[in-house]
Write an enzyme that holds these catalytic residues in place. Structure first.
Site, PDB file in Angstrom:
ATOM      1  CG  ASP A  16      -6.473  11.738 -28.636  1.00  0.00           C
ATOM      2  OD1 ASP A  16      -6.430  11.678 -29.980  1.00  0.00           O
ATOM      3  OD2 ASP A  16      -4.586  12.628 -27.955  1.00  0.00           O
ATOM      4  CB  ILE A  17      -9.396  10.779 -33.060  1.00  0.00           C
ATOM      5  CG1 ILE A  17      -9.733   9.553 -33.697  1.00  0.00           C
ATOM      6  CG2 ILE A  17      -7.817  10.925 -33.800  1.00  0.00           C
ATOM      7  CD1 ILE A  17     -10.084  10.685 -35.398  1.00  0.00           C
ATOM      8  CG  ASN A  30      -1.251  19.190 -45.629  1.00  0.00           C
ATOM      9  OD1 ASN A  30      -0.376  17.857 -45.702  1.00  0.00           O
ATOM     10  ND2 ASN A  30      -0.537  19.087 -43.673  1.00  0.00           N
ATOM     11  N   GLY A  38      -2.409  19.355 -35.153  1.00  0.00           N
ATOM     12  CA  GLY A  38      -3.507  19.325 -34.924  1.00  0.00           C
ATOM     13  C   GLY A  38      -4.057  17.668 -34.942  1.00  0.00           C
ATOM     14  CB  VAL A  39      -6.373  15.223 -36.326  1.00  0.00           C
ATOM     15  CG1 VAL A  39      -6.416  14.049 -36.864  1.00  0.00           C
ATOM     16  CG2 VAL A  39      -7.968  16.106 -35.764  1.00  0.00           C
ATOM     17  CG  ASP A  40      -1.632  15.321 -40.434  1.00  0.00           C
ATOM     18  OD1 ASP A  40      -0.713  14.830 -40.427  1.00  0.00           O
ATOM     19  OD2 ASP A  40      -2.139  15.783 -41.535  1.00  0.00           O
ATOM     20  CB  SER A 125     -12.857  21.231 -43.200  1.00  0.00           C
ATOM     21  OG  SER A 125     -12.285  20.654 -44.038  1.00  0.00           O
ATOM     22  N   GLY A 127     -10.366  22.688 -37.736  1.00  0.00           N
ATOM     23  CA  GLY A 127      -9.774  23.510 -36.756  1.00  0.00           C
ATOM     24  C   GLY A 127      -8.959  24.532 -37.950  1.00  0.00           C
ATOM     25  CE1 TYR A 129      -5.480  22.923 -44.236  1.00  0.00           C
ATOM     26  CE2 TYR A 129      -7.216  21.671 -45.345  1.00  0.00           C
ATOM     27  CZ  TYR A 129      -5.788  22.426 -44.992  1.00  0.00           C
ATOM     28  OH  TYR A 129      -4.861  21.455 -46.150  1.00  0.00           O
TER      29      TYR A 129
HETATM   30  P1  ADP Z   1      -8.217  20.560 -40.005  1.00  0.00           P
HETATM   31  O1  ADP Z   1      -6.766  21.268 -40.843  1.00  0.00           O
HETATM   32  O2  ADP Z   1      -8.612  19.999 -41.370  1.00  0.00           O
HETATM   33  O3  ADP Z   1      -9.612  21.942 -40.365  1.00  0.00           O
HETATM   34  P2  ADP Z   1      -7.061  19.867 -37.803  1.00  0.00           P
HETATM   35  O4  ADP Z   1      -6.197  18.975 -37.492  1.00  0.00           O
HETATM   36  O5  ADP Z   1      -6.883  21.350 -37.627  1.00  0.00           O
HETATM   37  O6  ADP Z   1      -8.168  19.596 -38.866  1.00  0.00           O
HETATM   38  O7  ADP Z   1      -8.698  20.543 -37.247  1.00  0.00           O
HETATM   39  C1  ADP Z   1      -9.511  19.499 -36.839  1.00  0.00           C
HETATM   40  C2  ADP Z   1     -10.742  19.773 -36.063  1.00  0.00           C
HETATM   41  O8  ADP Z   1      -9.573  17.969 -34.886  1.00  0.00           O
HETATM   42  C3  ADP Z   1     -10.489  20.585 -35.159  1.00  0.00           C
HETATM   43  O9  ADP Z   1     -11.966  21.059 -34.630  1.00  0.00           O
HETATM   44  C4  ADP Z   1      -9.563  19.741 -34.135  1.00  0.00           C
HETATM   45  O10 ADP Z   1     -10.056  21.010 -32.366  1.00  0.00           O
HETATM   46  C5  ADP Z   1      -9.984  18.285 -33.793  1.00  0.00           C
HETATM   47  N1  ADP Z   1      -8.219  18.300 -33.089  1.00  0.00           N
HETATM   48  C6  ADP Z   1      -7.362  18.266 -33.337  1.00  0.00           C
HETATM   49  N2  ADP Z   1      -6.583  17.189 -32.481  1.00  0.00           N
HETATM   50  C7  ADP Z   1      -7.008  16.417 -31.706  1.00  0.00           C
HETATM   51  C8  ADP Z   1      -7.356  14.611 -31.546  1.00  0.00           C
HETATM   52  N3  ADP Z   1      -6.001  14.763 -31.135  1.00  0.00           N
HETATM   53  N4  ADP Z   1      -8.149  13.458 -31.682  1.00  0.00           N
HETATM   54  C9  ADP Z   1      -9.558  14.361 -32.120  1.00  0.00           C
HETATM   55  N5  ADP Z   1      -9.858  15.570 -32.410  1.00  0.00           N
HETATM   56  C10 ADP Z   1      -8.744  16.088 -32.210  1.00  0.00           C
END
Ligand code: ADP
Length: 182
Positions: A16-17, A30, A38-40, A125, A127, A129
């Site tokens: 997890d980042i 975005n 997601g990450v955001d 991008s 997830g 996207y």
């Molecule tokens: P985007 O809108 O750019 O596609 P997302 O956040 O939806 O971004 O997803 C980008 C990638 O990050 C996906 O492969 C998703 O599985 C992954 N991801 C989601 N949550 C986390 C996290 N907490 N730490 C690391 N990677 C994550």
């Protein structure tokens, strides 16, 4: 898994980042910098409201696709959050690869400008996207390799992949690009 590029290195981790203690962590933002899932969502939840308060004030126009902006990291362990805007996948004919590479490059430039020795990226991008990860991983690793070859900084670029499938995709791409047998 580690790929040495001169005095710099690219590492692949699964996790997890928001747990990262690198100088900077990168958000998959975005263009409106409006927050999302997601990450955001994870970054703003754990980092607290100060991050969005700062980006609203400093970047009221948001951030163009293929670029990135920087803020402090609130309650996260990192010093900075770099908000990178990757492209929405539209089939591959709308300069998605160039824009994805641009988001990585600009993030690395910002990290260097802010004296970050280490930076952690999610897979931008791939997830919400919808960018196919087999292609996105190659674009990502190529963009970072080229930047490190030219600048030798940041010293450490870590990809933090969410789950074994994403990790496996990046590992295969790294093996291919670095010339190591998979
Ligand atoms: P985007 O809108 O750019 O596609 P997302 O956040 O939806 O971004 O997803 C980008 C990638 O990050 C996906 O492969 C998703 O599985 C992954 N991801 C989601 N949550 C986390 C996290 N907490 N730490 C690391 N990677 C994550």
């Amino acid at each position: 898994m580690r790929w040495q590029i001169g005095t710099a290195a690219i590492e692949l981790h699964q996790g997890d980042i928001t747990d990262e203690q690198t100088d900077a962590i990168v958000n998959a933002a975005n263009a409106e910098l409006a927050g999302g899932g997601g990450v955001d969502g994870a970054i703003h939840r754990r980092g607290g409201p100060a991050i969005m308060a700062e980006t609203r004030q400093r970047y009221p126009q948001g951030c163009p696709t293929g670029s990135a902006v920087i803020s402090a990291a609130g309650k996260l362990a990192a010093r900075h959050v770099i908000h990178a805007v990757g492209p929405v996948w539209q089939g591959g004919t709308r300069q998605e690869a160039e824009r994805l590479a641009g988001a990585y490059r600009r993030s690395l430039q910002l990290a260097v400008e802010h004296d970050c020795a280490s930076i952690a990226f999610p897979s931008l991008s791939t997830g919400a996207y919808g960018y196919p990860i087999d292609q996105a991983s190659r674009v990502a690793l190529t963009a970072v390799r080229d930047f490190l070859t030219e600048h030798q900084r940041p010293e450490l670029v870590r990809f933090v992949l969410f789950g074994p499938a994403a990790f496996g995709e990046f590992l295969a791409a790294m093996n291919e690009l670095s010339g190591t047998a998979a």
